[in-house]
Design an enzyme around this catalytic site. Sequence first.
Site: not given
Length: 419
Positions: A144-146
Amino acid sequence: MEKSYTLSEVAHLLSVSKETLRRWDVTGRLAPIRLPNNYRRYTLESLKNFEASKFLFDPSEENEFQFRPIRPFSVVELFAGAGGLALGLEKAGLHCHTLNELDHWACETLRANRPHWRVIEGDVSHVSFSDHQGKIDVVTGGFPCQAFSYAGKKRGLEDARGTLFYEFARVVKEIQPLICVGENVRGLCTHDNGKTLAGMKDILDDLGYDVIPPQILKAIFYQVPQKRERLLLVGLKKDLGLKFSYPKPHNEVYSLKHALKAGPLYDCDVPLASGQAYPLRKQQIMSMVPAGGYWRDLPLDVQKEYMLKSFYLGGGKTGMARRIHWDEPCLTLTTSPAQKQTERCHPEETRPFTTREYARIQTFPDDWQFKGSMNQIYKQIGNAVPVNLAHAMGKQLIKTLNEYYIAQELRQRFYDDPN
């Protein structure tokens, strides 16, 4: 009949907005064929002068032998989901050695379809891959994009602690594969003004990988009847002479009818399957929307009823009350086909796509069975990497590995017999 493309397809082909195409229509730069209801279609001939469309006219076929593995190549996949990426890589000829996934029902899907795959269910942060070091060719993962605060070269990998990219990079460090591949949404490019992606590239560089320029692959160019985009981040182990090229676009764009009807993608019409249904009033409203249309095609009073406050806000909101046309690729699938912001209505019947229709739009084979409740199945399919897109990437990975091992063998022969 001459091959032609819709306004939306050409916008994707040329990477311009629909508004730009409409402006070009006025100026004469790119003139479409006018159809009833002011719909536009663009002929193949009209696109020939645009560099971005050259692949449509290239009749040359790549030598398929370069994509056949010369030896077994192994993959470890993190965040494996329901297996779209793994299945595509397997289809290309790679061996899925180990897959890790947190979601129980996605793991059940993987086990049901591929009992021989080693599936590790659970939090990746609790799994060590040290015993795989030197034994795996490729590590993949759709983390995921974090965001994370990256402090240059001071702390390296430690800066990303607490994110799932950290876990991806940690596993790369433990395994030391020849190639690592991260996939994500296109929004990663601009996330935190580009700092997140830059930090990821620097961390992989610190771990000993040359990161080639990330690229957004549009699924419609890789035999997927869906306007889905994925960002690919590819790292090659340094100083080994590894070379990688992103897959070339396929010279045919497939539409929804290719997903749900017998044709080049499937040899039969889509099988019957369960699916969500609309509440009565929503069904009445959606029945007024023509194929290819959306909320603006409704009567004005119904627009206001359905859109509520959103009616008075800016933006096209073209996913709302959207009915897909047979002759266009589907919009990007979400984890639910009936959410108000992201409707994906069948072109003829007033209902959301069924779970099997969803799977076909993601190019899963009909014998790939999904486990769990209906909502869990929609979620698994909606989150997946399209199988055919993964297949195209897998072929390029095999080409890279073939070239590397052939060069290794030639060097070894030279050292064994320099004469």
